[in-house]
Design a protein around this motif. Structure first.
Motif, PDB file in Angstrom:
ATOM      1  N   GLN A  51       0.817  -1.217   0.000  1.00 44.85           N
ATOM      2  CA  GLN A  51       0.000   0.000   0.000  1.00 44.85           C
ATOM      3  C   GLN A  51       0.851   1.267   0.000  1.00 44.85           C
ATOM      4  OE1 GLN A  51      -3.044  -0.055   3.084  1.00 44.85           O
ATOM      5  NE2 GLN A  51      -2.972  -2.273   3.116  1.00 44.85           N
ATOM      6  N   ASN A  52       1.953   1.242   0.758  1.00 45.44           N
ATOM      7  CA  ASN A  52       2.828   2.405   0.849  1.00 45.44           C
ATOM      8  C   ASN A  52       4.206   1.943   1.312  1.00 45.44           C
ATOM      9  OD1 ASN A  52       2.806   2.311   3.806  1.00 45.44           O
ATOM     10  ND2 ASN A  52       0.739   3.206   3.674  1.00 45.44           N
ATOM     11  N   SER A  53       5.104   2.888   1.551  1.00 46.35           N
ATOM     12  CA  SER A  53       6.485   2.547   1.898  1.00 46.35           C
ATOM     13  C   SER A  53       6.639   2.021   3.318  1.00 46.35           C
ATOM     14  CB  SER A  53       7.384   3.777   1.719  1.00 46.35           C
ATOM     15  OG  SER A  53       6.988   4.820   2.599  1.00 46.35           O
ATOM     16  N   LEU A  54       5.554   2.013   4.108  1.00 47.18           N
ATOM     17  CA  LEU A  54       5.632   1.575   5.497  1.00 47.18           C
ATOM     18  C   LEU A  54       5.308   0.098   5.669  1.00 47.18           C
ATOM     19  CD1 LEU A  54       3.830   4.617   7.182  1.00 47.18           C
ATOM     20  CD2 LEU A  54       6.283   4.263   6.888  1.00 47.18           C
ATOM     21  N   VAL A  55       4.924  -0.571   4.577  1.00 45.55           N
ATOM     22  CA  VAL A  55       4.551  -1.980   4.665  1.00 45.55           C
ATOM     23  C   VAL A  55       5.371  -2.805   3.676  1.00 45.55           C
ATOM     24  CG1 VAL A  55       2.209  -1.378   5.398  1.00 45.55           C
ATOM     25  CG2 VAL A  55       2.667  -1.789   2.974  1.00 45.55           C
ATOM     26  N   MET A 201      15.159   1.178   7.869  1.00 43.22           N
ATOM     27  CA  MET A 201      16.518   1.468   7.420  1.00 43.22           C
ATOM     28  C   MET A 201      17.551   0.717   8.261  1.00 43.22           C
ATOM     29  SD  MET A 201      16.147   3.311   4.789  1.00 43.22           S
ATOM     30  CE  MET A 201      17.845   3.789   4.520  1.00 43.22           C
ATOM     31  N   ALA A 202      17.222   0.451   9.508  1.00 42.51           N
ATOM     32  CA  ALA A 202      18.122  -0.293  10.394  1.00 42.51           C
ATOM     33  C   ALA A 202      17.952  -1.806  10.230  1.00 42.51           C
ATOM     34  CB  ALA A 202      17.874   0.105  11.843  1.00 42.51           C
ATOM     35  N   LYS A 203      17.131  -2.212   9.257  1.00 38.50           N
ATOM     36  CA  LYS A 203      16.844  -3.630   9.008  1.00 38.50           C
ATOM     37  C   LYS A 203      16.268  -4.302  10.256  1.00 38.50           C
ATOM     38  CE  LYS A 203      20.427  -4.042   5.462  1.00 38.50           C
ATOM     39  NZ  LYS A 203      21.632  -4.778   4.996  1.00 38.50           N
ATOM     40  N   ASP A 204      15.398  -3.565  10.932  1.00 38.30           N
ATOM     41  CA  ASP A 204      14.810  -4.040  12.173  1.00 38.30           C
ATOM     42  C   ASP A 204      13.296  -3.924  12.076  1.00 38.30           C
ATOM     43  OD1 ASP A 204      14.734  -5.001  14.780  1.00 38.30           O
ATOM     44  OD2 ASP A 204      16.294  -3.642  15.504  1.00 38.30           O
ATOM     45  N   SER A 205      12.593  -4.116  13.192  1.00 39.20           N
ATOM     46  CA  SER A 205      11.145  -3.997  13.219  1.00 39.20           C
ATOM     47  C   SER A 205      10.723  -3.415  14.559  1.00 39.20           C
ATOM     48  CB  SER A 205      10.485  -5.362  12.987  1.00 39.20           C
ATOM     49  OG  SER A 205      10.873  -6.282  13.988  1.00 39.20           O
ATOM     50  N   VAL A 206       9.445  -3.045  14.664  1.00 45.30           N
ATOM     51  CA  VAL A 206       8.943  -2.414  15.882  1.00 45.30           C
ATOM     52  C   VAL A 206       7.517  -2.887  16.145  1.00 45.30           C
ATOM     53  CG1 VAL A 206       8.068  -0.356  14.671  1.00 45.30           C
ATOM     54  CG2 VAL A 206       8.710  -0.189  17.080  1.00 45.30           C
ATOM     55  N   PRO A 301       7.052  -6.933  17.590  1.00 43.60           N
ATOM     56  CA  PRO A 301       7.757  -6.568  16.356  1.00 43.60           C
ATOM     57  C   PRO A 301       7.744  -7.751  15.377  1.00 43.60           C
ATOM     58  CG  PRO A 301       9.077  -6.046  18.297  1.00 43.60           C
ATOM     59  CD  PRO A 301       7.934  -6.884  18.768  1.00 43.60           C
ATOM     60  N   THR A 302       7.716  -7.453  14.094  1.00 49.34           N
ATOM     61  CA  THR A 302       7.789  -8.493  13.071  1.00 49.34           C
ATOM     62  C   THR A 302       9.003  -9.387  13.322  1.00 49.34           C
ATOM     63  OG1 THR A 302       6.908  -6.843  11.540  1.00 49.34           O
ATOM     64  CG2 THR A 302       7.739  -8.898  10.584  1.00 49.34           C
ATOM     65  N   ALA A 303       8.804 -10.698  13.294  1.00 42.50           N
ATOM     66  CA  ALA A 303       9.885 -11.628  13.642  1.00 42.50           C
ATOM     67  C   ALA A 303      10.990 -11.660  12.590  1.00 42.50           C
ATOM     68  CB  ALA A 303       9.319 -13.030  13.849  1.00 42.50           C
ATOM     69  N   THR A 304      10.622 -11.653  11.311  1.00 45.23           N
ATOM     70  CA  THR A 304      11.620 -11.786  10.247  1.00 45.23           C
ATOM     71  C   THR A 304      12.256 -10.436   9.950  1.00 45.23           C
ATOM     72  OG1 THR A 304      10.298 -13.563   9.279  1.00 45.23           O
ATOM     73  CG2 THR A 304      12.048 -12.648   7.924  1.00 45.23           C
ATOM     74  N   ILE A 305      13.540 -10.300  10.287  1.00 48.64           N
ATOM     75  CA  ILE A 305      14.282  -9.063  10.038  1.00 48.64           C
ATOM     76  C   ILE A 305      15.561  -9.392   9.273  1.00 48.64           C
ATOM     77  CG2 ILE A 305      13.341  -7.861  12.047  1.00 48.64           C
ATOM     78  CD1 ILE A 305      15.906  -8.519  13.557  1.00 48.64           C
ATOM     79  N   HIS A 327       8.999  -8.077   4.108  1.00 50.27           N
ATOM     80  CA  HIS A 327       8.261  -8.108   5.370  1.00 50.27           C
ATOM     81  C   HIS A 327       7.952  -6.707   5.870  1.00 50.27           C
ATOM     82  CE1 HIS A 327       9.119 -12.397   5.554  1.00 50.27           C
ATOM     83  NE2 HIS A 327      10.356 -12.097   5.207  1.00 50.27           N
ATOM     84  N   ASP A 328       6.884  -6.593   6.650  1.00 47.34           N
ATOM     85  CA  ASP A 328       6.493  -5.320   7.236  1.00 47.34           C
ATOM     86  C   ASP A 328       7.435  -4.954   8.371  1.00 47.34           C
ATOM     87  OD1 ASP A 328       3.516  -4.716   6.177  1.00 47.34           O
ATOM     88  OD2 ASP A 328       3.737  -6.862   6.475  1.00 47.34           O
ATOM     89  N   PRO A 329       7.959  -3.723   8.389  1.00 46.87           N
ATOM     90  CA  PRO A 329       8.765  -3.304   9.543  1.00 46.87           C
ATOM     91  C   PRO A 329       7.919  -3.137  10.801  1.00 46.87           C
ATOM     92  CG  PRO A 329       8.458  -1.478   8.030  1.00 46.87           C
ATOM     93  CD  PRO A 329       7.928  -2.697   7.346  1.00 46.87           C
TER      94      PRO A 329
END
Length: 361
Positions: A51-55, A201-206, A301-305, A327-329
């Motif tokens: 949908q956008n750059s956040l997903v 950008m940090a290749k992480d999730s929240v 947080p999303t598990a797959t990072i 994957h979604d951040p």
């Protein structure tokens, strides 16, 4: 594997993230309900990837098809089969997961349980399975809307440490959808979006917390002991991938209150009973009292990072893995419609059970 939810309104989801299709069979939907593919599609469009750059950038139209159970725009009372074909699988992204178990994901537990797993996107453990829940939820929501005028809304209340400041009673569907993170507080929404981009950008999730508000719920549904309305709602929420917590009304904050503070004063006015406050969250003794049901749902947080992590493999060796794929951040950004759908599925079952109990000859 238990993929069936509900008693009188039963849904059976099927399909895998990287299989041919995903879908659901609904059994027990009353006949004569007006239903079109377009209204189910509107719900799915809120959940779809890309949908956008956040997903997740995975591009799926998630076009729904009604394969059975309707005729001339109405349900027939027979099983309704809904399906959406997968069109943008990148199964090669998961080649490294053939051996390595992703930390925080269901890879290990699926192998322990079944001795075999679909490593492509997680198979049934993928959040893509929730497409089927949203499709079924659109049907359940319409039953509740037409029968009781019920409105079910969910939105993001916080992402990480960024919290919204908003009166839940003033939230509208339009305000939720106007935000790229589905937070009706415009100032908080911008901060949440910035945080999600930062972790991407940090290749992480929240993680995040979602609010759920059910306005004009069916009255007097829910059972006094094991099938309490809050237990059924909580159980429904905890089946959603990444959900780690559920509370209703004041929730954990009630533990810090006194009875004189927490008890909701009851009044009989304008031909009905109402409470002056709603600390109970619309449910007393496991039964809905007609007040708005307010809940909060915590998403991890999303598990797959894409960071390198230590893990172990199915060959019993320890090593390191950089998970790949799309994957979604913050998985919660696409979750409000999933929360709404599971709430509808939980309530429609309790509603139909109560209707059967109060049947008059």
């Amino acid at each position: 594997m238990s993929s069936i939810y509900g008693k009188l309104f039963s849904v059976s989801t099927w399909g895998e993230s990287h299989g041919e299709a995903v879908g659901v069979v609904i059994d027990g939907c009353p006949a004569g309900l007006p239903l079109t593919q377009e209204e189910i599609q509107r719900a799915l469009d809120r959940r779809r990837p890309g949908q956008n750059s956040l997903v997740t950038p995975r591009k799926e139209a998630d076009t729904i098809h009604i394969l059975s159970g309707t005729f001339e725009g109405k349900t027939t009372g027979t099983p309704i089969c809904l399906a959406a074909w997968n069109e943008n699988q990148h199964s090669g992204d998961y080649a490294e997961m053939v051996n390595w178990y992703r930390p925080g994901h269901a890879d290990l537990t699926y192998d322990l349980k079944y001795g075999f797993r679909d490593y492509r996107g997680g198979g049934r453990a993928s959040a893509r399975e929730t497409l089927a829940r949203v499709a079924a939820g659109a049907v359940a929501s319409k039953i509740l809307k037409l029968s009781c005028g019920t409105e079910i809304l969910s939105w993001i209340e916080s992402v990480g440490n960024v919290k919204a400041n908003i009166d839940p009673s003033q939230v509208t569907a339009e305000a939720i959808e106007a935000s790229p993170v589905r937070c009706p507080d415009s100032e908080a929404s911008q901060k949440m979006a910035a945080l999600i981009q930062e972790v991407r950008m940090a290749k992480d999730s929240v993680g995040a917390v979602l609010a759920l508000e059910i306005r004009k719920p069916p009255v007097a549904i829910g059972e006094p002991v094991f099938e309490k309305a809050q237990a059924v709602l909580g159980g429904a929420m905890l089946t959603i991938p990444a959900v780690k917590g559920f509370e209703i009304g004041e929730g954990f904050a009630a533990s810090t209150m006194r009875g004189s503070e927490h008890n909701d004063v009851i009044r009989f006015e304008n031909g009905g009973y109402h409470t002056l406050t709603n600390h109970a969250g619309g449910i007393l003794g496991g039964i809905t009292n007609g007040e708005t049901i307010h809940c909060r749902i915590a998403f991890k947080p999303t598990a797959t990072i894409a960071q390198e992590q230590e893990t172990a493999g199915c060959d019993h060796q320890n090593g390191k893995l950089i998970a790949r794929g799309r994957h979604d951040p913050c998985v919660a950004v696409r979750a409000p419609v999933i929360v709404e759908s599971m709430a509808a599925l939980a309530l429609v079952n309790l509603f139909l059970e109560q209707k059967a109990r109060t049947f008059q000859f």
